[in-house]
Design a protein around this motif. Sequence first.
Motif, mmCIF file in Angstrom:
data_model
loop_
_atom_site.group_PDB
_atom_site.id
_atom_site.type_symbol
_atom_site.label_atom_id
_atom_site.label_comp_id
_atom_site.label_asym_id
_atom_site.label_seq_id
_atom_site.Cartn_x
_atom_site.Cartn_y
_atom_site.Cartn_z
ATOM 1 N N ARG A 67 0.654 -1.126 0.055
ATOM 2 C CA ARG A 67 0.172 -0.102 -0.205
ATOM 3 C C ARG A 67 0.968 1.289 0.021
ATOM 4 O O ARG A 67 0.518 2.265 0.711
ATOM 5 C CB ARG A 67 -0.936 -0.048 1.149
ATOM 6 N N ASP A 68 1.804 1.164 -0.888
ATOM 7 C CA ASP A 68 2.811 2.412 -0.972
ATOM 8 C C ASP A 68 2.114 3.769 -1.204
ATOM 9 O O ASP A 68 2.328 4.799 -0.558
ATOM 10 C CB ASP A 68 3.770 2.193 -2.035
ATOM 11 N N GLU A 69 1.337 3.929 -2.232
ATOM 12 C CA GLU A 69 0.540 4.901 -2.591
ATOM 13 C C GLU A 69 -0.247 5.579 -1.269
ATOM 14 O O GLU A 69 -0.359 6.714 -1.064
ATOM 15 C CB GLU A 69 -0.275 4.884 -3.749
ATOM 16 N N GLU A 70 -1.147 4.542 -0.698
ATOM 17 C CA GLU A 70 -1.986 4.885 0.420
ATOM 18 C C GLU A 70 -1.228 5.316 1.627
ATOM 19 O O GLU A 70 -1.610 6.447 2.328
ATOM 20 C CB GLU A 70 -2.729 3.578 0.677
ATOM 21 N N VAL A 71 -0.142 4.702 1.854
ATOM 22 C CA VAL A 71 0.687 5.212 2.930
ATOM 23 C C VAL A 71 1.142 6.615 2.933
ATOM 24 O O VAL A 71 1.050 7.681 3.417
ATOM 25 C CB VAL A 71 1.802 4.253 3.232
ATOM 26 N N ASP A 72 1.712 7.043 1.580
ATOM 27 C CA ASP A 72 2.146 8.410 1.092
ATOM 28 C C ASP A 72 1.051 9.208 1.202
ATOM 29 O O ASP A 72 1.235 10.430 1.848
ATOM 30 C CB ASP A 72 2.731 8.296 -0.225
ATOM 31 N N ALA A 73 0.087 8.974 0.831
ATOM 32 C CA ALA A 73 -1.275 9.690 0.895
ATOM 33 C C ALA A 73 -1.616 9.949 2.167
ATOM 34 O O ALA A 73 -2.192 11.300 2.718
ATOM 35 C CB ALA A 73 -2.326 9.194 -0.109
ATOM 36 N N ALA A 74 -1.744 9.062 3.106
ATOM 37 C CA ALA A 74 -1.801 9.387 4.559
ATOM 38 C C ALA A 74 -0.723 10.277 5.284
ATOM 39 O O ALA A 74 -1.216 11.263 6.060
ATOM 40 C CB ALA A 74 -1.905 8.163 5.169
ATOM 41 N N ASP A 120 0.866 12.664 3.669
ATOM 42 C CA ASP A 120 0.464 13.886 3.273
ATOM 43 C C ASP A 120 -0.766 14.650 4.076
ATOM 44 O O ASP A 120 -0.615 15.772 4.217
ATOM 45 C CB ASP A 120 0.561 13.891 1.791
ATOM 46 N N LYS A 121 -1.617 13.733 4.216
ATOM 47 C CA LYS A 121 -2.990 14.253 4.798
ATOM 48 C C LYS A 121 -2.691 14.595 6.406
ATOM 49 O O LYS A 121 -3.005 15.773 6.585
ATOM 50 C CB LYS A 121 -4.026 13.112 4.745
ATOM 51 N N VAL A 122 -1.536 13.855 6.944
ATOM 52 C CA VAL A 122 -1.588 14.267 8.333
ATOM 53 C C VAL A 122 -0.573 15.504 8.437
ATOM 54 O O VAL A 122 -0.816 16.349 9.244
ATOM 55 C CB VAL A 122 -0.860 13.000 8.973
ATOM 56 N N ALA A 123 0.476 15.497 7.229
ATOM 57 C CA ALA A 123 1.155 16.846 7.330
ATOM 58 C C ALA A 123 0.483 17.968 7.081
ATOM 59 O O ALA A 123 0.606 19.228 7.706
ATOM 60 C CB ALA A 123 2.264 16.666 6.304
ATOM 61 N N ASP A 124 -0.729 17.949 6.358
ATOM 62 C CA ASP A 124 -1.498 19.076 5.992
ATOM 63 C C ASP A 124 -2.264 19.465 6.904
ATOM 64 O O ASP A 124 -2.479 20.633 7.444
ATOM 65 C CB ASP A 124 -2.258 18.763 4.733
ATOM 66 N N LEU A 125 -2.761 18.606 7.690
ATOM 67 C CA LEU A 125 -3.615 18.802 8.998
ATOM 68 C C LEU A 125 -2.599 19.489 10.094
ATOM 69 O O LEU A 125 -3.174 20.670 10.769
ATOM 70 C CB LEU A 125 -4.223 17.458 9.605
ATOM 71 N N ALA A 126 -1.625 18.943 10.327
ATOM 72 C CA ALA A 126 -0.641 19.829 11.271
ATOM 73 C C ALA A 126 -0.052 21.091 10.941
ATOM 74 O O ALA A 126 -0.266 22.008 11.674
ATOM 75 C CB ALA A 126 0.683 18.768 11.310
ATOM 76 N N ASP A 127 0.002 21.363 9.486
ATOM 77 C CA ASP A 127 0.244 22.658 8.999
ATOM 78 C C ASP A 127 -0.875 23.449 9.397
ATOM 79 O O ASP A 127 -0.636 24.637 9.644
ATOM 80 C CB ASP A 127 0.575 22.447 7.424
ATOM 81 N N ARG A 128 -2.006 23.202 9.051
ATOM 82 C CA ARG A 128 -3.206 23.912 9.430
ATOM 83 C C ARG A 128 -3.576 24.253 10.711
ATOM 84 O O ARG A 128 -3.868 25.202 11.268
ATOM 85 C CB ARG A 128 -4.502 23.371 8.798
ATOM 86 N N ALA A 129 -3.071 23.154 11.594
ATOM 87 C CA ALA A 129 -3.223 23.483 12.912
ATOM 88 C C ALA A 129 -2.506 24.365 13.636
ATOM 89 O O ALA A 129 -2.835 24.986 14.691
ATOM 90 C CB ALA A 129 -3.461 22.116 13.780
ATOM 91 N N THR A 130 -1.229 24.453 13.042
ATOM 92 C CA THR A 130 -0.125 25.319 13.281
ATOM 93 C C THR A 130 -0.267 26.643 12.834
ATOM 94 O O THR A 130 0.506 27.335 12.905
ATOM 95 C CB THR A 130 1.333 24.799 13.361
#
Length: 73
Positions: free
Chosen positions: A26-33, A35-45
Amino acid sequence: MGFLDKFKGKDAEQMVARVKEEVAQRDEEVDAAIDKVADLADRATDGKFTEKIDDAAAKLKEAAERLDDEPKA
């Protein structure tokens, strides 16, 4: 007996092997996850730590890729 004592020996080896297998499939799914967490963290900060978050996400992706490259036991 501590919580992590349950995960020693052969059970831990089997669990690690299973995680490696799942990540490889699930390489692509792991990378997408990641990215999603990084985006959430970026918005939260409010973008204050964008560079650090991006660096951490890149390191996580590299670590996931290395899991796929390690020889199977």
